[in-house]
Design an enzyme around this catalytic site. Structure first.
Site, PDB file in Angstrom:
ATOM      1  N   HIS A  64       0.902  -1.398  -0.206  1.00 59.40           N
ATOM      2  CA  HIS A  64       0.140   0.164  -0.208  1.00 59.40           C
ATOM      3  C   HIS A  64       0.723   0.904  -0.034  1.00 59.40           C
ATOM      4  O   HIS A  64       1.495   1.171   0.846  1.00 59.40           O
ATOM      5  CB  HIS A  64      -1.075  -0.141   0.976  1.00 59.40           C
ATOM      6  CG  HIS A  64      -1.776  -1.004   1.848  1.00 59.40           C
ATOM      7  ND1 HIS A  64      -3.391  -0.924   0.894  1.00 59.40           N
ATOM      8  CD2 HIS A  64      -1.580  -2.055   1.849  1.00 59.40           C
ATOM      9  CE1 HIS A  64      -3.750  -2.062   0.677  1.00 59.40           C
ATOM     10  NE2 HIS A  64      -2.831  -3.074   1.424  1.00 59.40           N
ATOM     11  N   LEU A  65       1.111   1.870  -1.308  1.00 56.95           N
ATOM     12  CA  LEU A  65       1.661   3.013  -1.265  1.00 56.95           C
ATOM     13  C   LEU A  65       1.103   4.306  -0.669  1.00 56.95           C
ATOM     14  O   LEU A  65       1.562   5.338  -0.744  1.00 56.95           O
ATOM     15  CB  LEU A  65       2.396   2.912  -2.321  1.00 56.95           C
ATOM     16  CG  LEU A  65       3.194   1.913  -3.162  1.00 56.95           C
ATOM     17  CD1 LEU A  65       3.669   2.408  -4.687  1.00 56.95           C
ATOM     18  CD2 LEU A  65       4.667   2.395  -2.221  1.00 56.95           C
ATOM     19  N   ASN A 280      -5.260  -7.204   8.801  1.00 57.70           N
ATOM     20  CA  ASN A 280      -6.468  -7.374   8.582  1.00 57.70           C
ATOM     21  C   ASN A 280      -6.072  -8.439   7.729  1.00 57.70           C
ATOM     22  O   ASN A 280      -5.654  -8.006   6.265  1.00 57.70           O
ATOM     23  CB  ASN A 280      -7.398  -6.659   8.468  1.00 57.70           C
ATOM     24  CG  ASN A 280      -9.204  -7.129   7.671  1.00 57.70           C
ATOM     25  OD1 ASN A 280      -9.283  -9.124   8.135  1.00 57.70           O
ATOM     26  ND2 ASN A 280     -10.421  -6.699   7.588  1.00 57.70           N
ATOM     27  N   ASP A 307       2.120  -7.229   2.608  1.00 63.53           N
ATOM     28  CA  ASP A 307       1.086  -6.510   3.093  1.00 63.53           C
ATOM     29  C   ASP A 307       1.499  -4.775   3.379  1.00 63.53           C
ATOM     30  O   ASP A 307       0.688  -4.751   4.931  1.00 63.53           O
ATOM     31  CB  ASP A 307      -0.825  -6.961   3.517  1.00 63.53           C
ATOM     32  CG  ASP A 307      -0.960  -6.579   3.686  1.00 63.53           C
ATOM     33  OD1 ASP A 307      -0.946  -5.631   3.206  1.00 63.53           O
ATOM     34  OD2 ASP A 307      -2.113  -7.014   4.757  1.00 63.53           O
TER      35      ASP A 307
END
Length: 430
Positions: A64-65, A280, A307
């Site tokens: 996730h950038l 999650n 992640d």
């Protein structure tokens, strides 16, 4: 510079089964030659790789950038620096940005910013649904033309089975893998950690293992119907791993990834209410961790992916129930996988396969190989480098890690992208 000579290292290449001492010559961004009897050309930069591993560049399928829209958590530039520091030559960026990557415009923006960053490569994933709302398909064809590498609504499960079927059909048409955040949100609604004895003790609402498994099993049925390639993101339960194992045994085009934290940590850690243990899918049981390790070793699990989910203190330094899910992982993944080698669970070849060749194969990405003619994305690893995790020293903006203070062994010394050294680490140990 895209010409480089790596000298006297241990060449490990799962794509060809190569494991031998030798040199590697890079010309114009591609691998020109490798082996034990090479001589460095005059005027070329030579890197001393004695006592180091020369491997295909590591590839992270799940990062996730945060850009566009959440640059206070991470930018494409800082995320790529973090990736390079961890030995990753390429990352696959998730679409849950603001706005989501559900259009050609956002895909092109991400690729422009990655080019400016001039570090690790970025391969964007496009959203399955418009706004990641799970209601109607996004413009898959346009995103495919713009350069996405796969499809996912990661961060949100695709609950509508018909929508997922249509996405699989479109994905197959464009040669794109469907990656699922496997979670039945009706079962997991309101949960903040794994459902079990520890959630009861902590007084926190749980997320049952069945929330993951039922989604994986449903989607495997859709794979049988459509023939699409299906990939399970951050798998975490023993029953879901078994479902994937059985699907592969039937010859279905199914793959999956596991995170380092699901290979090491259990829900017992949540009893401290430390929000760095909130993610999650949640940390699961000892049985699940063992299943992840067995699945990784026997090839049921194809890849390790981080992640990587950076958050600021605003989202993390609050009550457990209200804190955001997620941790950072780009700069700690490599030594955690190498520890599995030290513990005898994986061979060196298997470790590099799960971090490089396997990920490249899943999304059909360039890299993952040292064979002549391959793109010169290379990671040079010191498997004996000892260091301690200090989040304040991360290249990432995120500090949210459960591995603070852990003693690590193994580190990327050189990260090479297209023949260019984008990260270099001092070889002195600490």
């Amino acid at each position: 510079m895209t010409d480089l000579y790596l000298q006297r290292g241990r060449l490990i290449d799962p794509s060809s089964g190569l494991d031998q001492e030798g040199d590697l010559l890079i010309r114009e961004g591609r691998i020109e030659a490798l082996g034990p009897d090479l001589t460095p050309p005059e005027g070329i930069r030579v890197l001393d790789a004695r006592d180091l591993w020369i491997t295909p560049g590591l590839i992270d399928l799940h990062v996730h950038l945060r850009e566009p829209g959440q640059e206070y958590k991470e930018t494409i530039e800082s995320g790529c620096r973090s990736a390079a520091a961890g030995g990753f030559t390429a990352v696959c960026s998730m679409p849950n940005t603001t706005p989501p990557n559900d259009s050609r415009a956002v895909t092109e923006y991400i690729l422009r910013q990655a080019k400016i960053a001039n570090s690790a490569r970025v391969y964007p994933l496009g959203a399955i649904s418009v706004g990641q709302k799970g209601e109607r398909l996004a413009e898959i064809g346009e995103m495919a033309e713009a350069g996405i590498c796969a499809l996912t609504d990661d961060g949100f499960p695709v609950m509508d089975a018909l929508l997922m079927r249509r996405a699989m059909e479109y994905g197959r048409t464009f040669g794109l893998t469907l990656c699922q955040h496997a979670e039945d949100s009706c079962l997991s609604k309101g949960g903040v950690m794994n459902e079990g004895i520890h959630s009861t003790r902590a007084g926190l609402r749980g997320i049952p293992a069945a929330a993951e498994t039922t989604m994986v099993e449903r989607d495997i049925r859709l794979v049988e119907l459509t023939g699409a390639h299906y990939h399970v993101a951050h798998i975490s339960t023993s029953s879901a791993v078994e479902a994937v194992r059985q699907a592969k045994a039937r010859g279905l085009p199914v793959s999956c990834e596991v995170t380092p934290h699901h290979l090491y940590l259990t829900d017992h850690r949540c009893l401290t209410y430390d929000t760095s243990t909130k993610m999650n899918p949640p940390l699961r049981t000892d049985e699940d961790v063992e299943a992840m390790r067995v699945g990784l070793a026997d090839g049921t699990i194809d890849a390790v992916a981080t992640d990587h989910a950076p958050h600021s203190s605003i989202e993390k330094d609050i009550e457990f129930e209200d804190a955001a899910f997620g941790i950072v992982g780009l700069e700690t993944a490599l030594p955690l996988v190498l520890k599995l080698v030290q513990d005898g669970l994986l061979t060196e070849m298997q470790a590099i396969d799960r971090l490089s060749t396997g990920p490249a194969r899943i999304y059909q990405l360039p890299g993952g190989s040292l064979q002549v003619g391959s793109v010169a994305d290379v990671t040079v690893i010191d498997p004996e480098y000892r260091w301690q995790v200090d989040p304040e020293a991360f290249e990432s903006k995120g500090r949210n890690t459960p591995f603070t203070g852990w003693d690590m062994t193994g580190r990327a010394i050189f990260t090479v992208v297209g023949g260019q050294v984008v990260h270099e680490q001092e070889r002195t140990t600490s």
